[in-house]
Design a protein around this motif. Sequence first.
Motif, PDB file in Angstrom:
ATOM      1  N   TYR A  13       0.819  -1.219   0.000  1.00 26.70           N
ATOM      2  CA  TYR A  13       0.000   0.000   0.000  1.00 26.70           C
ATOM      3  C   TYR A  13       0.853   1.269   0.000  1.00 26.70           C
ATOM      4  N   ASP A  14       1.962   1.243   0.721  1.00 25.18           N
ATOM      5  CA  ASP A  14       2.781   2.447   0.862  1.00 25.18           C
ATOM      6  C   ASP A  14       3.647   2.754  -0.351  1.00 25.18           C
ATOM      7  N   ASN A  15       3.922   1.737  -1.178  1.00 22.07           N
ATOM      8  CA  ASN A  15       4.863   1.942  -2.274  1.00 22.07           C
ATOM      9  C   ASN A  15       4.317   1.654  -3.670  1.00 22.07           C
ATOM     10  N   ASP A  16       3.260   0.865  -3.773  1.00 27.14           N
ATOM     11  CA  ASP A  16       2.829   0.402  -5.090  1.00 27.14           C
ATOM     12  C   ASP A  16       1.356   0.687  -5.396  1.00 27.14           C
ATOM     13  N   ALA A  17       0.783   1.688  -4.744  1.00 21.84           N
ATOM     14  CA  ALA A  17      -0.634   2.002  -4.961  1.00 21.84           C
ATOM     15  C   ALA A  17      -0.907   2.421  -6.414  1.00 21.84           C
ATOM     16  N   GLY A  18       0.031   3.104  -7.038  1.00 24.59           N
ATOM     17  CA  GLY A  18      -0.145   3.510  -8.431  1.00 24.59           C
ATOM     18  C   GLY A  18      -0.204   2.315  -9.370  1.00 24.59           C
ATOM     19  N   ALA A  19       0.653   1.338  -9.135  1.00 23.19           N
ATOM     20  CA  ALA A  19       0.646   0.123  -9.958  1.00 23.19           C
ATOM     21  C   ALA A  19      -0.662  -0.628  -9.765  1.00 23.19           C
ATOM     22  N   LYS A  20      -1.164  -0.665  -8.540  1.00 23.60           N
ATOM     23  CA  LYS A  20      -2.436  -1.337  -8.267  1.00 23.60           C
ATOM     24  C   LYS A  20      -3.572  -0.651  -9.025  1.00 23.60           C
ATOM     25  N   LEU A  21      -3.573   0.684  -9.080  1.00 22.56           N
ATOM     26  CA  LEU A  21      -4.604   1.409  -9.828  1.00 22.56           C
ATOM     27  C   LEU A  21      -4.560   1.049 -11.310  1.00 22.56           C
ATOM     28  N   MET A  22      -3.366   0.904 -11.844  1.00 22.95           N
ATOM     29  CA  MET A  22      -3.229   0.527 -13.253  1.00 22.95           C
ATOM     30  C   MET A  22      -3.755  -0.884 -13.499  1.00 22.95           C
ATOM     31  N   LEU A  23      -3.447  -1.798 -12.588  1.00 25.76           N
ATOM     32  CA  LEU A  23      -3.926  -3.173 -12.730  1.00 25.76           C
ATOM     33  C   LEU A  23      -5.452  -3.233 -12.621  1.00 25.76           C
ATOM     34  N   ALA A  24      -6.006  -2.536 -11.655  1.00 21.76           N
ATOM     35  CA  ALA A  24      -7.463  -2.504 -11.506  1.00 21.76           C
ATOM     36  C   ALA A  24      -8.104  -1.873 -12.743  1.00 21.76           C
ATOM     37  N   GLY A  25      -7.431  -0.901 -13.337  1.00 24.59           N
ATOM     38  CA  GLY A  25      -7.927  -0.279 -14.565  1.00 24.59           C
ATOM     39  C   GLY A  25      -7.971  -1.256 -15.727  1.00 24.59           C
ATOM     40  N   GLN A  26      -7.030  -2.181 -15.770  1.00 25.64           N
ATOM     41  CA  GLN A  26      -7.033  -3.164 -16.855  1.00 25.64           C
ATOM     42  C   GLN A  26      -8.246  -4.081 -16.777  1.00 25.64           C
ATOM     43  N   ALA A  27      -8.801  -4.239 -15.596  1.00 26.66           N
ATOM     44  CA  ALA A  27     -10.000  -5.076 -15.451  1.00 26.66           C
ATOM     45  C   ALA A  27     -11.175  -4.481 -16.211  1.00 26.66           C
ATOM     46  N   LYS A  28     -11.109  -3.196 -16.526  1.00 22.99           N
ATOM     47  CA  LYS A  28     -12.200  -2.518 -17.234  1.00 22.99           C
ATOM     48  C   LYS A  28     -12.114  -2.659 -18.753  1.00 22.99           C
ATOM     49  N   LYS A  29     -11.012  -3.227 -19.243  1.00 23.30           N
ATOM     50  CA  LYS A  29     -10.882  -3.419 -20.689  1.00 23.30           C
ATOM     51  C   LYS A  29     -11.955  -4.386 -21.178  1.00 23.30           C
ATOM     52  N   PRO A  30     -12.449  -4.184 -22.387  1.00 23.70           N
ATOM     53  CA  PRO A  30     -13.509  -5.059 -22.903  1.00 23.70           C
ATOM     54  C   PRO A  30     -13.111  -6.528 -22.985  1.00 23.70           C
ATOM     55  N   LYS A  89      -6.142 -20.801  -2.726  1.00 26.44           N
ATOM     56  CA  LYS A  89      -6.582 -19.927  -3.805  1.00 26.44           C
ATOM     57  C   LYS A  89      -5.530 -19.920  -4.911  1.00 26.44           C
ATOM     58  N   SER A  90      -5.996 -19.922  -6.124  1.00 29.62           N
ATOM     59  CA  SER A  90      -5.102 -19.760  -7.260  1.00 29.62           C
ATOM     60  C   SER A  90      -4.424 -18.393  -7.095  1.00 29.62           C
ATOM     61  N   HIS A  91      -3.119 -18.338  -7.298  1.00 32.57           N
ATOM     62  CA  HIS A  91      -2.412 -17.069  -7.133  1.00 32.57           C
ATOM     63  C   HIS A  91      -1.186 -17.032  -8.042  1.00 32.57           C
ATOM     64  N   PHE A  92      -0.718 -15.820  -8.275  1.00 33.23           N
ATOM     65  CA  PHE A  92       0.549 -15.642  -8.977  1.00 33.23           C
ATOM     66  C   PHE A  92       1.147 -14.301  -8.598  1.00 33.23           C
ATOM     67  N   LEU A  93       2.458 -14.183  -8.761  1.00 30.32           N
ATOM     68  CA  LEU A  93       3.202 -12.969  -8.462  1.00 30.32           C
ATOM     69  C   LEU A  93       3.465 -12.234  -9.773  1.00 30.32           C
ATOM     70  N   LEU A  94       3.199 -10.938  -9.770  1.00 28.08           N
ATOM     71  CA  LEU A  94       3.307 -10.128 -10.971  1.00 28.08           C
ATOM     72  C   LEU A  94       4.250  -8.958 -10.700  1.00 28.08           C
ATOM     73  N   ALA A  95       5.259  -8.786 -11.554  1.00 31.94           N
ATOM     74  CA  ALA A  95       6.189  -7.665 -11.404  1.00 31.94           C
ATOM     75  C   ALA A  95       5.440  -6.356 -11.658  1.00 31.94           C
ATOM     76  N   ALA A  96       5.438  -5.482 -10.667  1.00 37.33           N
ATOM     77  CA  ALA A  96       4.729  -4.209 -10.787  1.00 37.33           C
ATOM     78  C   ALA A  96       5.438  -3.248 -11.739  1.00 37.33           C
ATOM     79  N   TYR A  97       6.725  -3.464 -11.955  1.00 38.31           N
ATOM     80  CA  TYR A  97       7.521  -2.554 -12.785  1.00 38.31           C
ATOM     81  C   TYR A  97       8.431  -3.351 -13.711  1.00 38.31           C
ATOM     82  N   SER A  98       8.589  -2.861 -14.920  1.00 38.13           N
ATOM     83  CA  SER A  98       9.488  -3.532 -15.861  1.00 38.13           C
ATOM     84  C   SER A  98      10.885  -2.922 -15.821  1.00 38.13           C
ATOM     85  N   ASP A  99      11.005  -1.734 -15.224  1.00 33.02           N
ATOM     86  CA  ASP A  99      12.280  -1.022 -15.228  1.00 33.02           C
ATOM     87  C   ASP A  99      12.958  -0.957 -13.861  1.00 33.02           C
ATOM     88  N   LYS A 100      12.432  -1.733 -12.889  1.00 29.29           N
ATOM     89  CA  LYS A 100      12.998  -1.754 -11.540  1.00 29.29           C
ATOM     90  C   LYS A 100      13.040  -3.195 -11.045  1.00 29.29           C
TER      91      LYS A 100
END
Length: 130
Positions: A13-30, A89-100
């Motif tokens: 929450y303290d460091n990756d909230a922006g990445a989470k917003l982007m991921l949640a935004g992808q859920a809205k894609k058709p 629960k089915s789960h996976f780890l996703l890199a929040a950044y490609s440049d870090k």
Amino acid sequence: MTEKKRAFISFDYDNDAGAKLMLAGQAKKPDSPFDFKDNSVKDHLTGDWEEKVRRRMDNVDVVIVLCGTNTHTAKGVAAELRIAKDKKKSHFLLAAYSDKPCTKPTSASSADKVYNWTWPNLKRLIAGAR
């Protein structure tokens, strides 16, 4: 059309909230294979925090663990992954950044691979390809 998977997003929450917003935004894609159902809670690990997360995970199909540069220090993310594993629960780890460099939560095992975050890859991971 296939029913969308309901996803819980675990993140620092303290460091990756922006990445989470982007991921949640992808859920809205058709063509998104998932709906954003719930996510990490900001509360510290006190009281019934873990029980709240357990109840939230009862209503999801998959747990996506966003891994940022400080995820290895995020106690909440480690607890959420542990809960997901306890609940099988089915789960996976996703890199929040490609440049870090992205780190795993401390509860991750050596079998928990951190996957690159691309739209085609995310769709495959949601479908169970891992």
